[in-house]
Write an enzyme that holds these catalytic residues in place. Structure first.
Site, short mmCIF file in Angstrom:
data_model
loop_
_atom_site.label_atom_id
_atom_site.label_comp_id
_atom_site.label_asym_id
_atom_site.label_seq_id
_atom_site.Cartn_x
_atom_site.Cartn_y
_atom_site.Cartn_z
N GLU A 169 0.85 -1.20 0.00
CA GLU A 169 0.00 0.00 0.00
C GLU A 169 0.88 1.24 0.00
O GLU A 169 2.01 1.22 0.52
CB GLU A 169 -0.90 -0.06 1.24
CG GLU A 169 -1.84 1.11 1.46
CD GLU A 169 -2.89 1.32 0.38
OE1 GLU A 169 -2.49 1.55 -0.77
OE2 GLU A 169 -4.10 1.29 0.69
N ASP A 170 0.39 2.31 -0.59
CA ASP A 170 1.18 3.55 -0.61
C ASP A 170 1.15 4.27 0.73
O ASP A 170 2.17 4.70 1.24
CB ASP A 170 0.72 4.48 -1.75
CG ASP A 170 -0.79 4.75 -1.76
OD1 ASP A 170 -1.51 4.20 -0.89
OD2 ASP A 170 -1.24 5.48 -2.65
N ASP A 187 -3.71 5.98 6.27
CA ASP A 187 -4.08 7.26 6.88
C ASP A 187 -5.06 6.96 8.01
O ASP A 187 -4.65 6.71 9.14
CB ASP A 187 -4.69 8.13 5.77
CG ASP A 187 -5.03 9.53 6.21
OD1 ASP A 187 -4.53 9.97 7.25
OD2 ASP A 187 -5.82 10.21 5.51
N PHE A 208 -1.13 16.34 3.77
CA PHE A 208 -1.51 15.67 2.53
C PHE A 208 -0.31 15.64 1.60
O PHE A 208 0.22 16.68 1.21
CB PHE A 208 -2.70 16.36 1.86
CG PHE A 208 -3.32 15.51 0.81
CD1 PHE A 208 -4.21 14.50 1.14
CD2 PHE A 208 -2.98 15.67 -0.53
CE1 PHE A 208 -4.77 13.68 0.17
CE2 PHE A 208 -3.53 14.85 -1.52
CZ PHE A 208 -4.42 13.86 -1.16
N ARG A 214 1.05 11.96 -9.66
CA ARG A 214 1.53 10.59 -9.41
C ARG A 214 2.94 10.41 -9.96
O ARG A 214 3.70 9.58 -9.48
CB ARG A 214 0.60 9.56 -10.09
CG ARG A 214 -0.78 9.46 -9.47
CD ARG A 214 -1.49 8.19 -9.99
NE ARG A 214 -2.92 8.20 -9.75
CZ ARG A 214 -3.51 7.83 -8.61
NH1 ARG A 214 -2.78 7.44 -7.59
NH2 ARG A 214 -4.81 7.85 -8.48
P1 IMP Z 1 -7.30 5.62 4.61
O1 IMP Z 1 -8.46 4.75 4.24
O2 IMP Z 1 -7.75 6.89 5.27
O3 IMP Z 1 -6.25 4.91 5.43
O4 IMP Z 1 -6.66 6.13 3.27
C1 IMP Z 1 -5.93 5.31 2.46
C2 IMP Z 1 -5.96 5.81 1.03
O5 IMP Z 1 -6.24 7.21 0.96
C3 IMP Z 1 -4.63 5.62 0.39
O6 IMP Z 1 -4.59 4.39 -0.30
C4 IMP Z 1 -4.50 6.82 -0.53
O7 IMP Z 1 -5.00 6.51 -1.80
C5 IMP Z 1 -5.36 7.89 0.10
N1 IMP Z 1 -4.59 8.89 0.87
C6 IMP Z 1 -4.53 9.03 2.21
N2 IMP Z 1 -3.73 10.04 2.57
C7 IMP Z 1 -3.23 10.56 1.41
C8 IMP Z 1 -2.29 11.62 1.11
O8 IMP Z 1 -1.73 12.32 1.99
N3 IMP Z 1 -2.05 11.83 -0.20
C9 IMP Z 1 -2.62 11.11 -1.20
N4 IMP Z 1 -3.48 10.09 -0.97
C10 IMP Z 1 -3.79 9.83 0.32
MG MG Z 2 -5.54 7.93 -3.81
#
Ligand code: IMP
Ligand code: MG
Length: 183
Positions: free
Chosen positions: A107-108, A111, A160, A173
């Protein structure tokens, strides 16, 4: 100007949070750690589209394992906002079963944890032999649901970030480093 408008502005300046060199050095370490863990075993790497593609491409080349295979899953949780919607949608499913296999999710960024919780629950029902998570970035200050993460590249502050696969509304990207937008 709202945060959203600032980020879209073409004159927007990007600050480097993690350089290409820092990212690549950490990936070498993660790859070595993962290779040791799965020594003598198969390893099925599942990359979460789209943001993790660049990271996964570099990470798999740092994992010395002759029985490494790859698949992709598409998840979308954000839309064109910098805040998590909390609603996860599968945009593409795996191309083959994972039953009885050693699965590593790549995973990238984690959050709130909502996306990963959804994915882990979904993949567990398919009964892999093992299921681990490797994320390039972790924003612990935003955690809403706790998920176990075995490998973390970098822990970052609650900002972000874009670049190295991560987008804002599908832009940035292709930026080769991890950056923070400064209005
Ligand atoms: P979560 O469900 O809140 O943990 O978010 C996970 C997904 O949200 C990641 O796979 C990203 O695609 C996107 N995301 C969360 N934070 C960022 C950020 O700072 N920049 C870009 N994408 C983000
Ligand atoms: Mg995204």
């Amino acid at each position: 100007m709202s945060e959203e408008e600032q980020i879209i502005d073409s004159r927007t300046e990007l600050d480097v949070l993690l350089s290409e060199e820092q990212i690549q050095a950490r990936i070498k370490e993660l790859g070595a750690e993962i290779a040791r863990k799965y020594e003598g075993e198969d390893l099925h790497v599942i990359t979460v589209l789209k943001g993790s593609v660049l990271f996964a491409a570099d990470l798999v080349r740092a994992i010395d394992n002759d029985h490494l295979s790859m698949d992709f899953i598409g998840l979308s949780s954000y839309g064109a906002s910098t805040k998590s919607s909390g609603v996860v949608r599968m945009t593409l499913d795996l191309s083959e079963p994972i039953t009885g296999r050693n699965v590593l999710i790549v995973e990238d960024i984690i959050d709130t944890g909502l996306t990963m919780k959804y994915l882990l629950q979904n993949l567990r029902t398919r009964q892999p032999k093992t299921l681990e998570v490797c994320t390039l970035l972790h924003k612990p200050s935003n955690t809403t649901v706790e998920v176990d993460i075995e490998y973390i590249g970098f822990t970052i502050p609650n900002e972000f970030v874009i670049g190295y696969g991560l987008d804002y509304a599908e832009r940035f990207r292709n930026v080769p480093y991890i950056g923070v937008v400064r209005g």
